[in-house]
Design a protein around this motif. Structure first.
Motif, PDB file in Angstrom:
ATOM      1  N   PRO A 162       0.676  -1.416   0.010  1.00  0.00           N
ATOM      2  CA  PRO A 162       0.108  -0.105  -0.082  1.00  0.00           C
ATOM      3  C   PRO A 162       0.900   1.126   0.094  1.00  0.00           C
ATOM      4  CG  PRO A 162       0.142  -0.862   2.215  1.00  0.00           C
ATOM      5  CD  PRO A 162       0.965  -1.904   1.460  1.00  0.00           C
ATOM      6  N   LYS A 163       0.399   2.468  -0.607  1.00  0.00           N
ATOM      7  CA  LYS A 163       1.162   3.512  -0.753  1.00  0.00           C
ATOM      8  C   LYS A 163       0.130   4.835  -0.791  1.00  0.00           C
ATOM      9  CE  LYS A 163       5.571   5.059  -2.844  1.00  0.00           C
ATOM     10  NZ  LYS A 163       6.348   4.946  -1.726  1.00  0.00           N
ATOM     11  N   LEU A 164       0.780   5.798  -0.374  1.00  0.00           N
ATOM     12  CA  LEU A 164      -0.030   7.331  -0.273  1.00  0.00           C
ATOM     13  C   LEU A 164       0.946   8.012  -1.473  1.00  0.00           C
ATOM     14  CD1 LEU A 164      -0.751   8.179   3.297  1.00  0.00           C
ATOM     15  CD2 LEU A 164      -2.366   7.231   1.563  1.00  0.00           C
ATOM     16  N   PHE A 165       0.202   8.794  -2.195  1.00  0.00           N
ATOM     17  CA  PHE A 165       0.774   9.724  -3.040  1.00  0.00           C
ATOM     18  C   PHE A 165       0.380  10.993  -2.700  1.00  0.00           C
ATOM     19  CE2 PHE A 165       0.685   5.479  -5.318  1.00  0.00           C
ATOM     20  CZ  PHE A 165       1.944   5.513  -5.595  1.00  0.00           C
ATOM     21  N   PRO A 166       0.917  11.976  -1.749  1.00  0.00           N
ATOM     22  CA  PRO A 166       0.259  13.201  -1.349  1.00  0.00           C
ATOM     23  C   PRO A 166       0.252  14.193  -2.338  1.00  0.00           C
ATOM     24  CG  PRO A 166       2.102  12.359   0.012  1.00  0.00           C
ATOM     25  CD  PRO A 166       2.086  11.441  -1.003  1.00  0.00           C
ATOM     26  N   GLY A 167       1.117  14.012  -3.349  1.00  0.00           N
ATOM     27  CA  GLY A 167       1.045  15.187  -4.528  1.00  0.00           C
ATOM     28  C   GLY A 167       0.685  14.432  -5.983  1.00  0.00           C
ATOM     29  N   GLY A 168      -0.225  13.593  -5.807  1.00  0.00           N
ATOM     30  CA  GLY A 168      -0.554  12.887  -7.135  1.00  0.00           C
ATOM     31  C   GLY A 168      -1.230  13.871  -8.057  1.00  0.00           C
ATOM     32  N   LYS A 169      -0.741  13.589  -9.374  1.00  0.00           N
ATOM     33  CA  LYS A 169      -1.486  14.470 -10.426  1.00  0.00           C
ATOM     34  C   LYS A 169      -2.996  14.125 -10.637  1.00  0.00           C
ATOM     35  CE  LYS A 169       3.081  14.582 -12.923  1.00  0.00           C
ATOM     36  NZ  LYS A 169       3.693  14.409 -13.978  1.00  0.00           N
ATOM     37  N   ILE A 170      -3.340  15.475 -11.100  1.00  0.00           N
ATOM     38  CA  ILE A 170      -5.061  15.068 -11.364  1.00  0.00           C
ATOM     39  C   ILE A 170      -5.130  14.389 -12.477  1.00  0.00           C
ATOM     40  CG2 ILE A 170      -7.102  16.458 -12.413  1.00  0.00           C
ATOM     41  CD1 ILE A 170      -5.917  18.924 -11.009  1.00  0.00           C
ATOM     42  N   GLY A 171      -5.824  13.172 -12.485  1.00  0.00           N
ATOM     43  CA  GLY A 171      -6.222  12.044 -13.533  1.00  0.00           C
ATOM     44  C   GLY A 171      -5.093  11.070 -13.402  1.00  0.00           C
TER      45      GLY A 171
END
Length: 574
Positions: A459-468
């Protein structure tokens, strides 16, 4: 779409894209009225049918808005005999949708190539499709374009595809002249007349499919698509003559093909009727189709495991028109190893040696299976529409009716003892293998305009994930636009912490696709002690148990959105 004898895939051409939105495209499956379909895979290796929507739809803002709404609704659909939507995007120049890949044979191709099906197979086909429609309707989605090309025949039963997309096309500039989208010879009367449609419209379409699948004859007689649509629209004054259909098929048709939607049989009643008529449990699929069809499907399943090499043209450089604005690169962070995934294609039990085929049956008239082109036809004073979708492909296989009907070879029905034994095997409940348990997992309020994406499989979080950039994700916690917690795979509340209770929560207590900021702040839906469950993009079962809800501690654009302290458990479904 039939390439050669049993190839379901064709190599990518020099002008086909090689990658879209982070998905590497491996082969071309087919092309239809809504777009082109490619084979791709998720990061975990799950094969998907990746449909790139046609440019004329993608450039219409009404279509984009409705497409987003309808596909999100379709992603809530859970049930047997459905090809689920696993990902989609409407923000780029060309919208796309990815669904689970089933390397089966479309019913349209099967009827054109092999002729009508035996009565037991027809009732099993219709009963399973009715159950699939029941799941679609439970999510408040109406298919609106049910036809033989949108039903796939697999070794583990029939599968319904393309639900939720036809409605999106109803608002495009292509149909604003008072038209509707659909396949004329499989429309309900209310749809042919341009009236509002309900779940009962799909039941009418399924009745028409049942008649054609069993006999090759359309209940409204012979003629082109437009001619049949005019007769369907006039059902209230001139009902179809069903006297030539044998029992129990005739009773089925009488209860599905009524002019008044309120008088039509429900999907649950239809499934029960078909199970009795089939003489075997609906989910007993050993030898459920004639031997030639079962063998054909098995060869296609085997062939789909090895995509063909892309076609090479000297001096040509593969391009992806307009893709730069919406291609999503995979995250650069290193994630833990993924659990292994099953090989492409649905698993199926060994098949018994097939008996000799029966004498050839009359072939199906191709005119009943092929849809019209883009038409603008005045049918009568009561019905006028523009037809914009040729019946030239399917979302998951690209199957398109081809001319030259061949004869059928119907295998005798399996003995009752075999059917009973098979029913026990095929109705076996899924098993759950624990991958990890109670792993601490905190979802903090979004600290950037693009929000936080969540991959529960890693499992992983992407705090600055791109829109889309949501391929392979299950959640996104966003502060931009209408701040919300958005579920990218259907999320349900569970009454327990066993895998069985967790899966039941997904199926029976599904949450909306998004919880707005106001709902999150009040804590009504996601309170301490809530157990959330979802079937992930890698087809694992994930359970998030909320152990605490805290004020957001990370600053950012939405400091009043809460942090959720949870434990995460993941099971592999087999």
């Amino acid at each position: 779409m039939i390439n050669g004898n049993d190839d379901i895939l064709t190599p990518l051409g020099p002008l086909d894209p090689r990658e879209t939105a982070g998905y590497r495209l491996l082969a071309r499956i087919g092309e239809g009225g809504m777009g082109t379909v490619y084979l791709s895979r998720t990061r975990g290796g799950q094969p998907v049918a990746f449909k790139v929507i046609r440019r004329e739809y993608g450039q219409d803002p009404d279509f984009r808005r409705r497409f987003e709404q309808e596909v999100r609704a379709a992603r809530r659909v859970q049930g047997y005999h459905l090809v689920p939507v696993v990902d989609h995007d409407t923000t780029g120049p060309l919208p796309w949708i990815a669904s689970e890949f089933v390397p089966g044979l479309s019913l349209a191709d099967a009827l054109t190539e092999h002729g009508p099906l035996p009565p037991a197979a027809v009732h099993q086909l219709v009963g399973c499709t009715a159950r699939a429609l029941g799941a679609i309707h439970a999510a408040e989605v109406v298919h609106r374009d049910l036809k033989p090309a949108n039903i796939l025949l697999g070794s583990t039963g029939p599968y319904v595809i393309d639900f939720g997309i036809a409605r999106a096309a109803d608002t495009t500039q292509l149909t604003r002249s008072g038209g509707v989208v659909g396949t004329p010879q499989y429309m309900s009367p209310e749809q042919a007349l341009g009236e509002p449609v309900t779940a009962a419209a799909d039941v009418f379409s399924l009745g028409l499919i049942a008649a054609v699948a069993a006999t090759g004859r359309h209940p409204y007689g012979e003629g082109g698509a437009t001619t049949l649509a005019v007769r369907i629209a006039n059902t209230e004054r001139a009902a179809p003559d069903l006297g030539g259909y044998p029992e129990p098929l005739r009773s089925l048709l009488e209860r599905t093909l009524t002019a008044d939607p309120a008088q039509r049989i429900t999907t649950a009643e239809l499934a029960e009727l078909c199970e009795r008529a089939a003489g075997r449990p609906l989910r007993a699929f050993d030898g459920w189709l004639p031997a030639p069809l079962m063998d054909r499907i098995a060869r296609r399943e085997a062939g789909a495991a090895h995509p063909p090499e892309p076609a090479q043209v000297p001096g040509a450089t593969p391009t992806e028109p307009d893709a730069g604005a919406y291609r999503s690169a995979q995250p650069t962070e290193t994630a833990p190893p993924r659990p292994s995934t099953p090989p492409p294609g649905p698993a199926h039990p060994p098949r018994p040696t097939a008996p000799p085929p029966a004498p050839p049956a009359r072939s199906v008239r191709p005119a009943l299976l092929a849809g019209g082109g883009v038409l603008a036809v005045a049918l009568t004073a009561l019905v006028t529409w523009a037809l914009v979708r040729p019946d030239g492909g399917t979302a998951a296989t690209g199957g398109s009716p081809s001319g030259g009907g061949r004869t059928a070879a119907a295998a005798p029905a399996a003995p009752q003892a075999t059917a009973t034994a098979t029913a026990t095997a095929t109705s076996k409940q899924p098993t759950y293998t624990l991958l990890f348990e109670d792993k601490p997992f905190t979802l903090r309020g979004p600290a950037s305009s693009t929000g936080t994406h969540v991959d529960l499989d890693a499992p992983k979080l992407f705090p600055g994930g791109k829109i889309g950039q949501v391929a392979g994700m299950e959640l996104t916690y966003q502060a931009w636009g209408d701040a919300d917690l958005r579920f990218l795979t259907p999320m349900g509340r569970s009454g327990g912490t066993t895998p069985e209770a967790c899966r039941a929560g997904v199926d029976t207590d599904t949450l909306p696709v998004a919880l707005p900021a106001k709902e999150l702040k009040t804590g009504g839906t996601l309170a301490k002690g809530t157990v959330l469950c979802t079937v992930t993009s890698e087809r694992n079962l994930a359970m998030l148990r909320i152990t605490d809800v805290q004020p957001h501690s990370g600053g950012g654009l939405s400091p009043d959105l809460p942090d959720y302290v949870t434990t995460l458990t993941l099971w592999k479904i087999t």
